[in-house]
Design an enzyme around this catalytic site. Structure first.
Site, short mmCIF file in Angstrom:
data_model
loop_
_atom_site.label_atom_id
_atom_site.label_comp_id
_atom_site.label_asym_id
_atom_site.label_seq_id
_atom_site.Cartn_x
_atom_site.Cartn_y
_atom_site.Cartn_z
N ASP A 15 0.82 -1.21 0.00
CA ASP A 15 0.00 0.00 0.00
C ASP A 15 0.86 1.26 0.00
OD1 ASP A 15 -2.33 -1.44 -0.06
OD2 ASP A 15 -2.78 -1.20 2.07
N ARG A 95 0.22 4.98 17.17
CA ARG A 95 -0.16 6.02 16.20
C ARG A 95 0.17 7.44 16.65
NH1 ARG A 95 0.65 2.08 13.19
NH2 ARG A 95 -1.13 1.02 12.22
N ASP A 124 -7.40 3.93 12.56
CA ASP A 124 -6.10 4.58 12.45
C ASP A 124 -6.16 5.91 11.70
OD1 ASP A 124 -4.59 2.87 13.94
OD2 ASP A 124 -3.97 1.62 12.26
N SER A 175 -5.52 -9.75 7.66
CA SER A 175 -4.92 -8.42 7.72
C SER A 175 -4.17 -8.32 9.04
CB SER A 175 -6.00 -7.35 7.61
OG SER A 175 -5.43 -6.07 7.77
#
Length: 419
Positions: A15, A95, A124, A175
């Protein structure tokens, strides 16, 4: 006109590798690919080569494992923060650190924008966007995956069309997101909550049935709520977590199968592995039970819920967080001591505890010789304790006998009594 510069949070995966090329070709940015190493990334050995192959102006790598554990994971541990009593917040805690480093590097590089690889369906994106906007609202935020939602085969073809031919491994059935504090797996067969997680959903931990038959014991020393030693050996935060992840994983500790309420309004089924987090939280709660008063324990449970939701919902950089963190730090002043934990067949059980400033007084607790508790004082205490109840019953409840019966008895018994 100078070419605008952008800093991309770069994992080395498909990605964000596609994002480098897309941001360069379609958006006209010079891309600085920033890799923030918070541990356990499979792509770490190829991050720099992939980023440069995809057309990054440069690839910067920051080893953030120490800061992540010391300033994010361990304060959350001291707070007792487990989202919905299950999730140790591994991804959520990483994060805000990443958002801060994105902003810092954007300032260093003279960038006008930052980017991340989040989808439009998860938590996220909120954590990144809110964190970045709070720290520097002048920076533009680009989210290529959220904006384009390219399929995997299209991404690979897009890269090839632009001269980037990287041999990508086949996509696994789940995932995955992982860092040193925990691993998460979702999607695939896990989307059916009736389905037992298959063996390959787990990587860090053994099945409890395959774990050693003999237990392992570990002694954890805490100082003001923070782990500082394992089995008497003083270690840094990263080493403590790494060792407990390995030891806990061998004994099948740290598996979590959880139906979770996402911030964006979706219930999702998540499989977590967090051996060190589960062991450290278990031990920390036990030490607090010895060193905090009843009132502190009660209030801190409520604070832990609020703190975990604050982290999960992306509000790390807030005054509310500062206030809660100050309270938590105050509660940890005397949370110093040693906890012995037994690891066996998927369970972490506290089997020993000691603290120099423990509120547990054996002389008060014992029924044997050496009892220092004045039992004769109990009669006066009971009289005073029950005064408000006796007064209310006499002046209010006994005036209506059926109501008094309904308070005193289960409903079915009360109905029988009235008949």
């Amino acid at each position: 006109m100078p070419v605008p510069k952008l800093v991309l949070a770069y994992s080395g995966g498909l990605d964000t590798t596609t994002a480098i090329k897309w941001l360069s070709v379609e958006q006209g940015y010079e891309v600085v690919a920033l890799n923030i190493d918070v541990g356990m990334s499979r792509e770490q050995p190829v991050v720099e080569s992939r980023g440069m192959a995809a057309g990054a102006l440069k690839v910067r790598i920051i080893d953030a494992k120490e800061d992540f554990i010391r300033y994010f994971a361990f304060p959350a541990l001291a707070a007792g923060a487990m989202y919905q009593d299950a999730y140790p917040l591994a991804t959520a805690l990483a994060r805000p650190l990443m958002a801060k480093l994105l902003v810092d590097v954007a300032h260093e590089e003279g960038a006008t924008a930052v980017a991340h690889g989040c989808t439009g369906k998860g938590n996220d994106q909120v954590r990144f966007d809110v964190g970045i906007q709070t720290l520097d609202p002048s920076l533009s935020i680009v989210a290529p995956t959220r904006e384009n939602a390219m399929a995997r085969d299209y991404q690979i073809e897009y890269l090839r069309q632009h001269g980037v031919d990287i041999p990508w491994a086949a996509k696994g059935p789940f995932s995955i997101d992982e860092n040193i504090w925990g691993r998460s797996a979702e999607a695939g067969v896990l989307e059916d909550p009736w389905t037992e997680p298959p063996a390959d959903a787990y990587e860090w931990t053994r099945d409890a049935e395959q774990a050693p038959s003999a237990p392992a014991y570990v002694e954890i020393d805490y100082q003001s709520g923070m782990p500082i030693r394992l089995n008497g050996e003083e270690l840094g935060p990263v080493a403590i977590v790494e060792r407990l992840n390995e030891l806990g994983g061998i004994h099948g500790v740290g598996r979590i199968d959880h139906i979770e309420d996402r911030l964006v309004g979706i219930k999702s089924r998540e499989i977590y592995e967090a051996p060190a987090g589960v062991i450290l939280h278990t031990a920390h709660r036990s030490l607090e039970a010895m060193t905090l008063s009843k009132q502190q324990v009660k209030l801190k449970k409520a604070v832990a819920i609020e703190y975990s939701e604050l982290i999960y919902n992306g509000l790390w950089f807030s005054a509310h967080h500062q206030d809660i963190a100050a309270y938590v730090a105050s509660t940890q002043r005397h949370v110093t001591g040693t906890i012995r934990v037994k690891l066996h067949r998927g369970r972490a059980t506290v089997v020993g505890r000691k603290a120099a400033q423990s509120l547990y007084d054996r002389g008060l607790a014992t029924y044997d010789r050496g009892d220092t508790y004045d039992q004769s004082a109990a009669i006066g205490f009971i009289n005073i304790w029950g005064l408000q109840t006796r007064t209310q019953v006499r002046t209010q409840l006994l005036a209506d006998l059926p109501d008094a019966l309904r308070i005193a008895m289960p409903q079915d018994h009360a109905e029988q009594g009235e008949k």
